[in-house]
Design a protein around this motif. Sequence first.
Motif, mmCIF file in Angstrom:
data_model
loop_
_atom_site.group_PDB
_atom_site.id
_atom_site.type_symbol
_atom_site.label_atom_id
_atom_site.label_comp_id
_atom_site.label_asym_id
_atom_site.label_seq_id
_atom_site.Cartn_x
_atom_site.Cartn_y
_atom_site.Cartn_z
ATOM 1 N N UNK A 1 5.130 5.300 -2.376
ATOM 2 C CA UNK A 1 4.503 7.078 -2.861
ATOM 3 C C UNK A 1 3.199 6.933 -2.454
ATOM 4 N N UNK A 2 3.198 8.119 -1.477
ATOM 5 C CA UNK A 2 1.527 8.154 -1.072
ATOM 6 C C UNK A 2 1.380 9.191 -1.278
ATOM 7 N N UNK A 3 0.737 10.106 -2.401
ATOM 8 C CA UNK A 3 -0.873 10.974 -2.890
ATOM 9 C C UNK A 3 -2.093 10.304 -2.384
ATOM 10 N N UNK A 4 -2.833 10.981 -2.693
ATOM 11 C CA UNK A 4 -4.173 10.775 -2.022
ATOM 12 C C UNK A 4 -4.574 9.175 -2.918
ATOM 13 N N UNK A 5 -3.919 9.745 -4.422
ATOM 14 C CA UNK A 5 -5.139 8.689 -5.153
ATOM 15 C C UNK A 5 -4.657 7.306 -5.125
ATOM 16 N N UNK A 6 -3.342 7.350 -4.360
ATOM 17 C CA UNK A 6 -2.469 5.686 -4.161
ATOM 18 C C UNK A 6 -3.433 5.187 -2.704
ATOM 19 N N UNK A 7 -3.525 6.206 -1.657
ATOM 20 C CA UNK A 7 -4.151 5.856 -0.453
ATOM 21 C C UNK A 7 -5.637 5.396 -0.633
ATOM 22 N N UNK A 8 -6.283 6.269 -1.695
ATOM 23 C CA UNK A 8 -7.767 5.788 -1.564
ATOM 24 C C UNK A 8 -7.476 4.234 -2.583
ATOM 25 N N UNK A 9 -6.568 3.896 -3.233
ATOM 26 C CA UNK A 9 -6.171 2.691 -4.234
ATOM 27 C C UNK A 9 -6.190 1.759 -3.284
ATOM 28 N N UNK A 10 -5.355 2.007 -2.047
ATOM 29 C CA UNK A 10 -5.035 1.287 -0.877
ATOM 30 C C UNK A 10 -5.994 0.662 -0.001
ATOM 31 N N UNK A 11 -6.722 1.707 0.207
ATOM 32 C CA UNK A 11 -7.850 1.732 1.177
ATOM 33 C C UNK A 11 -9.358 1.011 0.935
ATOM 34 N N UNK A 12 -9.140 1.010 -0.660
ATOM 35 C CA UNK A 12 -10.546 0.757 -1.898
ATOM 36 C C UNK A 12 -11.778 1.988 -1.220
ATOM 37 N N UNK A 13 -11.669 2.921 -1.836
ATOM 38 C CA UNK A 13 -12.301 3.870 -1.797
ATOM 39 C C UNK A 13 -12.291 5.673 -3.243
ATOM 40 N N UNK A 14 -13.322 5.301 -3.824
ATOM 41 C CA UNK A 14 -13.850 6.080 -4.283
ATOM 42 C C UNK A 14 -13.317 7.799 -4.082
ATOM 43 N N UNK A 15 -12.529 8.661 -4.846
ATOM 44 C CA UNK A 15 -12.198 9.914 -4.825
ATOM 45 C C UNK A 15 -13.232 10.305 -5.548
ATOM 46 N N UNK A 16 -13.728 11.582 -5.368
ATOM 47 C CA UNK A 16 -13.922 12.596 -6.390
ATOM 48 C C UNK A 16 -12.850 13.289 -7.401
ATOM 49 N N UNK A 17 -13.012 13.806 -8.299
ATOM 50 C CA UNK A 17 -12.230 14.477 -9.001
ATOM 51 C C UNK A 17 -11.240 15.715 -8.060
ATOM 52 N N UNK A 18 -10.536 15.409 -9.093
ATOM 53 C CA UNK A 18 -9.470 16.413 -8.127
ATOM 54 C C UNK A 18 -10.050 18.290 -9.164
ATOM 55 N N UNK A 19 -9.870 18.625 -7.496
ATOM 56 C CA UNK A 19 -10.903 20.673 -7.945
ATOM 57 C C UNK A 19 -9.879 21.336 -8.142
ATOM 58 N N UNK A 20 -9.632 21.855 -9.079
ATOM 59 C CA UNK A 20 -8.338 22.665 -9.517
ATOM 60 C C UNK A 20 -8.198 24.241 -8.846
ATOM 61 N N UNK A 21 -9.689 24.188 -8.302
ATOM 62 C CA UNK A 21 -9.829 25.821 -6.891
ATOM 63 C C UNK A 21 -9.762 25.978 -5.921
#
Length: 266
Positions: free
Chosen positions: A179-199
Amino acid sequence: MTRFNLPPRTRPNLKNKIILCVTYFTIVLETTFGREADDRSRFLYADDPNASIILEYQLHNAPSADYSGDERKQAAKRPPGAEYDEEKHIKPYFLSPENGPRVVEYYSPWCGHCQAYKPKYIALAKEINRRLPDDQMEVNFHAVSCSVHHWVCMQNNVKGFPTIVAFRADSAEPQKLKRVTAETVAEAVGVRLLAHDPLSNSADEDEGDEEIRPVDILGASLNGLARTRETVYKDAALSFTYALRTGIYPKHSHHPLEDTQKEVFF
């Protein structure tokens, strides 16, 4: 003009057989070179201005270390005829541990799933790099066409299209993603993402959310994928030799060709 001093009944027969043999051999070679010239049609992301964020793997843009090394040196010592199969020893730079976090898609351009996933992969790459904080490393997104680099795909145990794998920085251990989402990819590669911006552009981000179900390529399809330029040339040479032996110079004949027959080849 060359004259053929053969009996009238034999002359067109022999000549036609030679022409058929040479024509067949020429067609096979032209087809092979045509495929090489048409390599661009076997890439999904190359030369697409909308896919510039995806690093399509192409040898003319790759570091020389990807296709050189001890294998090439050893090949130079082999007798003539034992040519070096360059494709068999290609080692893409992004599969070595000396890299930052990255994602790799193995695909085939004829695969409908891969074609449909293309805009989603692009959107995923854009979203992840847009949501990276300043203190996080950039995540590179690579693509490998298995129709062009079939040895790379086989050596990396690719058994379906598309196959998505992720690597952490300084690691050569792939993590296959289902399952490929921004969150699953970020976890797999070991990086942190900013919170999702609804705008933000939610349409692109929705496209990146995908459950990957690779199309199985085991069996005959995989064998077809493994067909190399060398095997095409060998098959053409064997076919040409067989035609000469059976149609022009029969096996049951133990005598050399007559001078008038030899003239057909010149």
